[in-house]
Design a protein around this motif. Structure first.
Motif, short mmCIF file in Angstrom:
data_model
loop_
_atom_site.label_atom_id
_atom_site.label_comp_id
_atom_site.label_asym_id
_atom_site.label_seq_id
_atom_site.Cartn_x
_atom_site.Cartn_y
_atom_site.Cartn_z
N LEU A 27 58.83 -25.75 25.38
CA LEU A 27 57.63 -24.59 25.44
C LEU A 27 58.61 -23.41 25.89
O LEU A 27 59.18 -23.00 26.84
N LYS A 28 58.74 -22.62 24.78
CA LYS A 28 59.54 -21.18 24.96
C LYS A 28 58.49 -19.89 24.55
O LYS A 28 57.98 -19.83 23.57
N ILE A 29 58.63 -18.79 25.63
CA ILE A 29 57.75 -17.86 25.46
C ILE A 29 58.58 -16.53 25.42
O ILE A 29 59.41 -16.23 26.49
N ALA A 75 46.33 -25.39 19.52
CA ALA A 75 45.47 -25.19 20.99
C ALA A 75 46.10 -25.81 21.89
O ALA A 75 46.14 -25.30 23.20
N ALA A 76 46.77 -26.93 21.72
CA ALA A 76 47.62 -27.59 22.95
C ALA A 76 48.68 -26.66 23.60
O ALA A 76 48.70 -26.65 24.78
N VAL A 77 49.50 -25.93 22.60
CA VAL A 77 50.47 -25.03 22.83
C VAL A 77 49.63 -23.97 23.69
O VAL A 77 50.26 -23.56 24.88
N LEU A 78 48.66 -23.46 23.20
CA LEU A 78 47.98 -22.17 24.05
C LEU A 78 47.39 -22.81 25.29
O LEU A 78 47.59 -21.98 26.42
N PHE A 79 46.78 -23.79 25.52
CA PHE A 79 46.60 -24.39 26.75
C PHE A 79 47.84 -24.32 27.78
O PHE A 79 47.53 -23.97 29.05
N GLU A 83 49.35 -21.88 31.99
CA GLU A 83 50.07 -22.26 33.13
C GLU A 83 51.01 -20.87 33.57
O GLU A 83 51.14 -20.71 34.50
N THR A 84 51.30 -20.08 32.55
CA THR A 84 52.16 -18.97 32.66
C THR A 84 51.14 -17.81 33.16
O THR A 84 50.33 -17.30 32.60
N GLU A 85 51.13 -17.58 34.49
CA GLU A 85 50.30 -16.65 35.24
C GLU A 85 50.66 -15.06 34.45
O GLU A 85 49.64 -14.16 34.33
N THR A 123 41.63 -21.75 33.18
CA THR A 123 40.71 -20.69 33.54
C THR A 123 40.02 -19.97 32.40
O THR A 123 40.31 -20.08 31.38
N CYS A 124 39.01 -19.41 32.83
CA CYS A 124 38.11 -18.84 31.69
C CYS A 124 38.14 -17.18 32.05
O CYS A 124 38.10 -16.98 33.20
N LYS A 125 38.37 -16.46 31.18
CA LYS A 125 38.26 -14.93 31.28
C LYS A 125 36.96 -14.47 31.04
O LYS A 125 36.32 -14.67 30.03
N PRO A 126 36.27 -13.90 32.06
CA PRO A 126 34.89 -13.39 31.83
C PRO A 126 34.73 -12.03 31.20
O PRO A 126 33.58 -11.62 31.18
N ASP A 127 35.52 -11.50 30.67
CA ASP A 127 35.61 -10.08 30.14
C ASP A 127 34.39 -10.09 29.01
O ASP A 127 33.67 -9.18 28.86
#
Length: 583
Positions: A27-29, A75-79, A83-85, A123-127
């Motif tokens: 994984l590279k970002i 989808a797996a890559v986005l999950f 992990e990257t805060e 985690t889920c984003k509540p926006d």
């Protein structure tokens, strides 16, 4: 918009499983791009373009994504990215893969509530939830009803779903309506009882959505009707052929049994027993497609084991798992790979019942004519700290001519460790040699373990046995590098002349054989140039040429080679353009 809405529910679920199983590698970002390799049927390359945290485009080399679909690998890559805060991703507005008119947040929240507990770190984003809640809260009743009417008027499928959600009384008419909806989903997706690859994703999403609406309506009043509807759904699935290359079928089977599991608290003890017997009958289902058979069986058995944990059902589960063991033992394939797992399930139930260890071992031993069962029996003895019996079982399997090679390898590995543990040095050394010479050829870790058993002066003689055995192995280069036999390493690399191997040993070859290294690279780029496979291959050539220019004597060597190509391939415009970029 949450990025999860870019994926159909079952695709998102499969992507989460791939992430959980650590299938995302390399994984590279960067600020503009995410790349990774996802391990699946093959290794698939995923690229995701981003701008200011918003996903712009996604691609994957899998067949499903070739038709511009968003696949489970993406989808797996986005999950994994979650992990990257410091990285918060979202999707462009109006790019949702959820059904038109569907309450995306509610369905997504339900999905997360079911799935996220099994995937720590997500985690889920509540926006989005906050925004929608505020919009609905501020709207008056008349506006909501008028808006709802305008949507339902244009979408008959959504009308049916809304009716299912609002009818609180179970009637025969409602049950028939549910069945008609199921029939419609199957009819729209399939032709002549076959659902092809193109329609499989649509079908899975439609049926999953319908089952979700049933899931939301579970109550004491609807339990019987929902059970009959799920039973009908399973019977239809079992009689339909489908190209399930994308894996959505397992999600449907699993979801059906999840729903039935939620019905159990509303059932009497008598009805719970009937549902147990119903699930047991699913184990007898057969289908010409072996994969479907295994999926249906696996989901039914997991349902039985998980949903009926009490002692009242223990004897029935033991009888059922014993029947499954006997059924698996009758299979005639070369090495029965299903049987050990079936036996292990039964033995775990025996342990729950309090059966003595001797009785459990005797049950496993009934089937020790299979090498895979011998491995299971040896594990059981090791767990009982009975190393002598574990060794005896493994020796028998290892010596048998009928034992498949991969089982013999595992037996040999386990014997090696057991002999080492019991300090049987002679047999431990014998297993090391068996592994090094015939089973795990070119395994450098094993080589080092064997080397550690000899003094340096002894090893120089012993290693020739391995060098002779490994001589033709394409991965023997690591042995020559380990022993600093660089002349042999050069001969080995020249013989195979693979780019990956040249790069692997470049530092050694650069120091000891710089001229030969340049010649190896020349041979590789010349082969690529001769094939003329288009711009991507020319980009690869230039990348290698840049590496060659950094080697001793590289600049004039590369200059001469490029000059030759400019004459030889001057009609290849793409090649000339890429060579112009060489600096």
């Amino acid at each position: 918009m949450d990025w999860e809405l870019l994926f159909k529910p079952h695709i998102l679920h499969r992507g989460a499983e791939y992430y959980r199983d650590a299938a995302v590698e390399d994984l590279k970002i960067t600020d503009t791009q995410i790349t990774a390799v996802v391990l699946g049927t093959e290794d698939y390359d995923v690229e995701i373009g981003i701008k200011d945290g918003i996903i712009q485009a996604m691609s994957c080399t899998c067949p499903y994504a070739a038709d511009d679909n968003h696949c489970k690998h993406m989808a797996a890559v986005l999950f994994a990215c979650q992990e990257t805060e410091d990285l918060i991703l979202s999707a462009k507005p109006d790019e949702s893969e959820w059904e038109s008119g569907e309450d995306e947040d509610d369905v997504l929240d339900d999905w997360k509530a079911d799935v996220l507990p099994d995937f720590p770190g997500m985690t889920c984003k509540p926006d989005q939830e906050t925004i929608l809640a505020e919009l609905i809260h501020n709207a008056d009743d008349l506006t909501v009803r008028a808006f709802l009417y305008s949507i339902l008027e244009k979408d008959p499928a959504l009308q049916n779903r809304f009716r299912m959600l609002t009818q609180n009384v179970m009637t025969k008419g409602l049950l028939k309506e549910w069945r008609r909806e199921i029939d419609r989903i199957f009819a729209d997706a399939g032709w002549d009882d076959y659902i092809d690859y193109e329609q499989a994703s649509y079908f899975t999403g439609e049926l999953y959505s319908f089952l979700s609406s049933l899931d939301q309506r579970i109550s004491a009043a609807t339990a019987d009707g929902i059970f009959k509807t799920v039973d009908y759904t399973l019977s239809q699935l079992q009689s339909t052929d489908m190209d399930d290359s994308d894996g959505g079928l397992w999600c449907l089977f699993d979801f059906c049994y999840q729903i039935v599991g939620k019905l159990l608290p509303y059932c009497t003890a008598e009805n719970q027993l009937r549902i147990f017997d119903w699930a047991a009958r699913q184990l007898d289902y057969t289908h010409k497609d072996g994969l479907w058979y295994e999926l249906a069986q696996d989901c039914a058995m997991q349902f039985i084991l998980q949903q009926f944990p009490g002692p009242d059902f223990l004897d029935k589960k033991l009888a059922l798992t014993d029947k499954e063991v006997q059924k698996a033992a009758r299979q005639t394939d070369f090495e029965n790979v299903i049987l050990p797992q079936k036996i292990k399930t039964h033995v775990l139930l025996m342990e729950q019942k309090g059966c003595p260890a001797e009785e459990q071992a005797a049950y496993i031993a009934q089937y020790k004519q299979y090498g895979s069962v011998c491995l299971l029996l040896s594990e059981f003895y090791e767990w009982q700290q009975d190393d002598a019996n574990a060794i005896a079982v493994l020796e028998q399997a290892y010596a048998a001519d009928s034992t498949p090679s991969y089982i013999a390898r595992e037996c040999c590995e386990k014997l090696k460790e057991l002999y080492k543990k019991t300090e049987n040095q002679e047999r431990y050394l014998q297993m090391l040699w068996d592994l090094a010479l015939t089973i795990h050829v070119a395994n450098i870790d094993l080589y080092r373990e064997l080397k550690s058993q000899y003094k340096p002066e002894e090893w120089r003689e012993q290693r020739e046995k391995i060098l002779t055995s490994w001589g033709t192995n394409p991965y023997a280069g690591q042995l020559y590098a380990e022993e600093k036999l660089y002349d042999r390493l050069l001969c080995h690399v020249q013989k195979h002349c693979r780019l990956s191997e040249v790069q692997q040993y470049e530092s050694i070859l650069k120091e000891n054989f710089p001229d030969e290294l340049l010649q190896l690279y020349e041979h590789i780029v010349t082969e690529i140039a001769v094939q003329g496979l288009g711009r991507p291959s020319y980009v690869k050539i230039v990348r290698i040429l840049r590496k060659m220019k950094r080697l001793p004597g590289g600049p004039p060597f590369v200059q001469a080679l490029v000059g030759q190509w400019r004459q030889q391939y001057k009609r290849r415009r793409a090649m000339m353009e890429e060579l112009d970029k060489l600096t």
